[in-house]
Design an enzyme around this catalytic site. Structure first.
Site, PDB file in Angstrom:
ATOM      1  CB  CYS A 197      46.582 -70.138 -33.037  1.00  8.86           C
ATOM      2  SG  CYS A 197      46.511 -68.180 -32.512  1.00  8.86           S
ATOM      3  CB  THR A 249      45.767 -66.968 -25.882  1.00  8.32           C
ATOM      4  OG1 THR A 249      46.708 -65.840 -25.184  1.00  8.32           O
ATOM      5  CG2 THR A 249      44.365 -66.523 -25.692  1.00  8.32           C
ATOM      6  CB  VAL A 250      49.285 -70.209 -28.635  1.00  9.29           C
ATOM      7  CG1 VAL A 250      49.474 -71.440 -27.573  1.00  9.29           C
ATOM      8  CG2 VAL A 250      47.840 -70.440 -29.366  1.00  9.29           C
ATOM      9  CD  GLU A 268      49.431 -58.371 -28.688  1.00  7.35           C
ATOM     10  OE1 GLU A 268      49.151 -58.506 -30.070  1.00  7.35           O
ATOM     11  OE2 GLU A 268      48.400 -58.435 -27.907  1.00  7.35           O
ATOM     12  CE1 TYR A 304      39.104 -66.850 -34.250  1.00  6.58           C
ATOM     13  CE2 TYR A 304      40.261 -65.415 -35.841  1.00  6.58           C
ATOM     14  CZ  TYR A 304      40.296 -66.647 -35.063  1.00  6.58           C
ATOM     15  OH  TYR A 304      41.226 -67.328 -35.115  1.00  6.58           O
TER      16      TYR A 304
END
Length: 325
Positions: A49, A128-129, A144, A192
């Site tokens: 990520c 999420t990470v 965040e 993305y």
């Protein structure tokens, strides 16, 4: 509610990323709810990520390895619960399953999702990470990344091994903020928007903006070593995590193939320059990166085939020393 980035597509077919929800801040003030203390916090990441990788980059280059521990999940999304179909970040059963990935040492969680559910029984957002975890209070401080890197930059300076390094100095803050804004929208998130678009028009617009922004970076870097002058800043770390993935993943998987990073002389040498900053290269685990993207998005790559190349050597010599520091 979206449970992963793959779910965040509007009716127009465009990818629209939702905001992070855990937004607490660690402070150097010993009386704050989350004071900066050695050994209190743990960073959960995926090497795959880019958002998590920039947090690990800060942890390394600021010299916080002894103060803040970290764990990486496995790169390929798996089922996080037997009771539903959610696919997300999971921990290996042992440290021998895959090099670089380790079981959760704190909570024995099987997935990142479990950490969110420990922190809040009412949470309905994405799992999420990165996750910055408070061992003392047993909860998530922040998920965040843009705020985690600011904490790492200044709030732990009393225990950092490289406290003099300031990637967000007062005199550059306005310039860094302005640079971050267009680089995030058009490049970091732009790839993305290209890759997750489900209709031609939003893809066409995203790829146009992406290459306009890359051309703008190439022009800036023809005149100076870094984005905001001849000293490295937060803006450089934020751009780097996308560039290092560009030719290996985004050019193929996200259809960002109009021009490769290697075809931009300044950007390519700049990427090698940042990669060679002490502490940066260990944050780039290309095996994890490629396994994740090519193996976790079956709507894009249904058979999970991982391309064999291009296997770029970012430790090779660069020409950025021509600019005075």
């Amino acid at each position: 509610m979206a449970r992963s980035a793959l779910d965040e597509v509007s009716q127009s077919g465009a990818f629209v990323r939702s905001a992070s929800e855990f937004r607490n801040f660690i402070s150097r003030d010993p009386n704050s709810q989350f004071p900066a203390e050695a050994g209190r916090y743990h960073l959960y990441i995926s090497y795959a990520c880019p958002w998590a990788s920039r947090c690990l980059a800060y942890l390394n280059i600021k010299g916080l390895q002894k103060a803040i521990s970290f764990t990486s999940v496995k790169p390929i999304w798996e089922r996080t619960k037997e009771s539903d179909e959610h696919m997300g970040w999971v921990f290996p059963a042992s440290g021998k399953e895959l090099e670089g990935a380790e079981p959760d040492p704190l909570n024995g969680a099987k997935s990142i999702r479990e950490l969110y559910e420990i922190a809040s029984t009412k949470y309905t957002g994405k799992y999420t990470v990165p996750v910055l975890w408070d061992k003392k209070l047993g909860t998530i401080v922040s998920n965040e990344s843009s705020e985690i890197i600011r904490m790492f930059n200044t709030e732990f300076n009393s225990i950092a091994e490289n406290p003099a390094l300031d990637l967000y100095p007062d005199h550059l803050q306005s310039q860094v903020n302005q640079t971050n804004e267009w680089i995030y929208d058009k490049i970091n998130n732009g790839v993305y928007k290209c890759g997750f678009a489900k209709k031609q028009e939003p893809y066409d617009e995203a790829v146009k903006q992406l290459y306009e922004a890359l051309d703008r970076c190439e022009e800036i870097l023809s005149k100076q070593r870094y984005l905001c002058g001849n000293t490295i800043s937060e803006a450089d770390i934020r751009l780097f995590v996308t560039l290092i993935r560009f030719d290996e993943v985004y050019a193929v998987h996200f259809k960002c193939n109009k021009k490769l990073l290697r075809e931009y002389p300044n950007l390519f040498n700049y990427t090698k320059d940042i990669f060679q900053v002490p502490g940066m290269s260990s944050t780039v685990q290309m095996d994890h990166i490629k396994r994740h993207y090519y193996g976790s998005h079956p709507s894009i790559n249904p058979f999970g085939i991982v391309p064999s190349g291009p296997n770029i050597d970012y430790s090779s010599p660069h020409d950025r020393n021509k600019f005075s520091a």
